[in-house]
Design an enzyme around this catalytic site. Structure first.
Site, PDB file in Angstrom:
ATOM      1  N   LYS A  56       0.825  -1.206   0.000  1.00 31.66           N
ATOM      2  CA  LYS A  56       0.000   0.000   0.000  1.00 31.66           C
ATOM      3  C   LYS A  56       0.862   1.260   0.000  1.00 31.66           C
ATOM      4  O   LYS A  56       0.452   2.301  -0.534  1.00 31.66           O
ATOM      5  CB  LYS A  56      -0.947   0.008   1.202  1.00 31.66           C
ATOM      6  N   THR A 149       1.624 -21.885  10.361  1.00 34.96           N
ATOM      7  CA  THR A 149       2.921 -21.780   9.696  1.00 34.96           C
ATOM      8  C   THR A 149       2.928 -20.862   8.482  1.00 34.96           C
ATOM      9  O   THR A 149       3.969 -20.693   7.833  1.00 34.96           O
ATOM     10  CB  THR A 149       3.392 -23.180   9.272  1.00 34.96           C
ATOM     11  N   THR A 187      -2.219 -12.590 -12.549  1.00 37.75           N
ATOM     12  CA  THR A 187      -3.168 -11.477 -12.467  1.00 37.75           C
ATOM     13  C   THR A 187      -4.031 -11.589 -11.212  1.00 37.75           C
ATOM     14  O   THR A 187      -5.189 -11.185 -11.200  1.00 37.75           O
ATOM     15  CB  THR A 187      -4.071 -11.440 -13.716  1.00 37.75           C
ATOM     16  N   VAL A 189      -4.395 -10.658  -6.971  1.00 38.56           N
ATOM     17  CA  VAL A 189      -4.356  -9.372  -6.269  1.00 38.56           C
ATOM     18  C   VAL A 189      -2.928  -8.827  -6.201  1.00 38.56           C
ATOM     19  O   VAL A 189      -2.678  -7.661  -6.517  1.00 38.56           O
ATOM     20  CB  VAL A 189      -4.945  -9.511  -4.856  1.00 38.56           C
ATOM     21  N   LEU A 192      -1.515  -7.724  -9.759  1.00 43.30           N
ATOM     22  CA  LEU A 192      -2.155  -6.524 -10.286  1.00 43.30           C
ATOM     23  C   LEU A 192      -1.787  -5.287  -9.478  1.00 43.30           C
ATOM     24  O   LEU A 192      -1.513  -4.220 -10.047  1.00 43.30           O
ATOM     25  CB  LEU A 192      -3.671  -6.708 -10.311  1.00 43.30           C
ATOM     26  N   GLY A 276       0.446 -16.552  -6.865  1.00 42.47           N
ATOM     27  CA  GLY A 276      -0.218 -17.088  -5.684  1.00 42.47           C
ATOM     28  C   GLY A 276       0.767 -17.543  -4.626  1.00 42.47           C
ATOM     29  O   GLY A 276       1.986 -17.391  -4.776  1.00 42.47           O
ATOM     30  N   ASP A 318      -2.867 -18.569   6.869  1.00 41.39           N
ATOM     31  CA  ASP A 318      -2.550 -19.026   5.516  1.00 41.39           C
ATOM     32  C   ASP A 318      -2.261 -20.515   5.449  1.00 41.39           C
ATOM     33  O   ASP A 318      -2.367 -21.126   4.384  1.00 41.39           O
ATOM     34  CB  ASP A 318      -1.331 -18.267   4.971  1.00 41.39           C
ATOM     35  N   HIS A 453     -26.210  12.623  -1.122  1.00 39.20           N
ATOM     36  CA  HIS A 453     -26.040  12.979  -2.532  1.00 39.20           C
ATOM     37  C   HIS A 453     -25.126  14.206  -2.630  1.00 39.20           C
ATOM     38  O   HIS A 453     -25.307  15.163  -1.888  1.00 39.20           O
ATOM     39  CB  HIS A 453     -27.389  13.303  -3.168  1.00 39.20           C
TER      40      HIS A 453
END
Length: 487
Positions: A56, A149, A187, A189, A192, A276, A318, A453
């Site tokens: 971030k 782990t 592609t 998270v 990208l 991944g 994880d 609005h």
């Protein structure tokens, strides 16, 4: 050198001191149990060191650069834009180290008797051997054990000969300067987010995907819009296979093959593996536990209790490969630690509505039941409401008018089930919709909520109105009035 062997007896042993492990340790201690936290790597969570926080920071720098580039669309013309790569990466590392420092402060507050450094492996259902520094071996006898782990990035086999230019996401945050070029494999998270950030900071980026997916999107209509929106900003090459990678000076020569069989060779300074992550359950002697494992070697477990089978072993974070994001790791760790502490009185814990956000531009958010899950065989038909952000009022004001939101509901009850979206402020819209989903609200109840609005959230109301119309059409055969212009 003589091997030093020590025996330790504890109520609960926690393998791993990441987000899930720390939560499990604290929960077990809160039950009044003697708990031992075992860690074989550096302290500091994946999120703080190499995940959500440093990424971030890089994205924030990219957003600042992009705002300057987008300013002429508002009639504002800044001067010459200069991106200081060394300054960008220095800030990323400086702030990253602050976040890691907060985690280390927390770990330092844990009594030394409750911490053990070294690699742990099962030698029996209730026995661990921890191999530490200086040839030390500690045998840990534990009444209950929590596996936390974590995970590591998947290594792409075709890149093994690529040399030091083939890196993982963690390596990105150790760079002292922005590279000239980077290939991103995947592609999802991570791919990208980092790929777009690098591209907006002036790096030549190409992103390769073996399929046609984008992040966690499963809704085909949202996926189509996402591919178009992100493809307008990035060089994304779907249906591409990695053939080979070899060192080329200080960089990498990458060979890829597209769907038509055409092979292309290109040189990049770095090739980022972002295909991944894999659960760290290998090498811990899981075969000695007697647990039933799935095809990936992960113990079968109850996601409401985190208990592996009917055993005294629990799993969290994880390592279970279920929802690999920090909030879920914290929840799972707390549930696992609670139940390890009170075992055999195992109780279901709070599992919140799934919520995953990709901080791309436009942002991507999915929550509740996914489109793929709702379309699974045996599931009842569900209603869908859609809104495009192309003409949504506030989105056009901000020149961020691209994307789509699709919302889902149950016929009959009208209960809101979930949503998938790419669009402006998706992180905020995603939270509102996730709260409604967890509260089991109906679409009518959601439409009774206040909407100001002009705000982007009015787009969510438009989608909900379309969803309400679909539910009403099914029930009574008519469609209610449409939305006000400009929402």
């Amino acid at each position: 050198m003589t091997t030093l062997e020590v025996d330790v007896d504890v109520d609960v042993a926690v393998i791993g001191a990441g987000t899930a492990g720390l939560a499990a340790y604290r929960a077990a201690v809160a039950q009044g149990k003697r708990a031992l936290l075992i860690e074989g790597g550096p302290y500091g969570t994946t999120c703080a060191r190499v995940g959500c926080m440093p990424s971030k920071l890089l994205i924030a720098a990219a957003e600042a650069a992009h705002m300057l580039q987008a300013a002429p669309g508002f009639g504002v013309h800044p001067g010459v834009i200069r991106i200081d790569g060394r300054a960008v990466m220095a800030r990323v590392q400086r702030e990253r180290d602050r976040f890691v420092g907060f985690v280390l402060d927390s770990v330092n507050g844990i009594p030394e008797r409750d911490k053990l450094r070294g690699h742990a492996r099962f030698t029996g259902p209730q026995t661990l051997v921890v191999e530490g520094e200086h040839d030390t071996h500690t045998t840990v006898n534990a009444s209950r054990i929590v596996i936390a782990t974590g995970s590591t990035p998947i290594k792409v086999p075709m890149l093994v000969n690529g040399g030091p230019g083939v890196i993982t996401s963690g390596d990105v945050f150790e760079l002292t300067d922005l590279p000239g070029s980077m290939a991103v494999i995947g592609t999802g998270v991570i791919g990208l987010e980092l790929g777009q950030a690098m591209a907006r900071l002036g790096v030549r980026v190409s992103i390769f995907a073996r399929g046609g997916t984008v992040a966690q999107i499963s809704d085909p209509e949202v996926l189509h819009v996402a591919s178009k929106a992100l493809g307008a900003d990035l060089d994304i090459r779907f249906q591409n296979l990695i053939v080979d990678a070899v060192p080329d000076g200080a960089g990498v020569r990458l060979t890829t093959r597209d769907a038509a069989g055409f092979e292309q060779i290109e040189r990049f300074d770095y090739v980022l593996q972002a295909a991944g992550r894999v659960a760290n359950v290998g090498g811990i002697g899981i075969e000695h536990t007697g647990l039933v494992l799935d095809g990936a070697g992960i113990p079968l477990f109850d996601r409401t209790t985190m208990q592996c089978g009917a055993s005294h072993i629990f799993i969290a974070g994880d390592a279970d490969n279920e929802r690999t994001v920090l909030p879920e790791a914290a929840d799972e760790g707390r549930i696992a630690g609670d139940n390890a502490g009170r075992y055999p009185d195992v109780r279901p814990g709070l599992r919140r509505t799934p919520l995953i956000i990709a901080f791309t531009e436009p942002q991507i958010a999915t929550l509740g039941a996914s489109y793929r899950q709702l379309c699974a065989e045996g599931r009842p038909k569900f209603a869908v409401g859609t809104v495009s952000f192309e003409n949504q009022g506030r989105s056009r004001v901000m020149l961020q008018n691209q994307g789509m939101l699709r919302v889902y509901a149950e016929y009959g009850s009208g209960r809101f089930l979930g949503a998938e979206m790419i669009g402006p402020r998706a992180e905020h819209i995603g939270h509102l919709l996730a709260w409604a989903c967890q509260a089991r609200m109906t679409v009518d109840q959601m439409l009774d909520m206040p909407f100001y609005h002009p705000v982007v959230e009015e787009g969510a109301r438009t989608a909900l109105r379309a969803l309400h119309a679909e539910l009403t059409r099914d029930a009574a055969g008519f469609v209610p009035a449409g939305d006000e212009p400009g929402e």
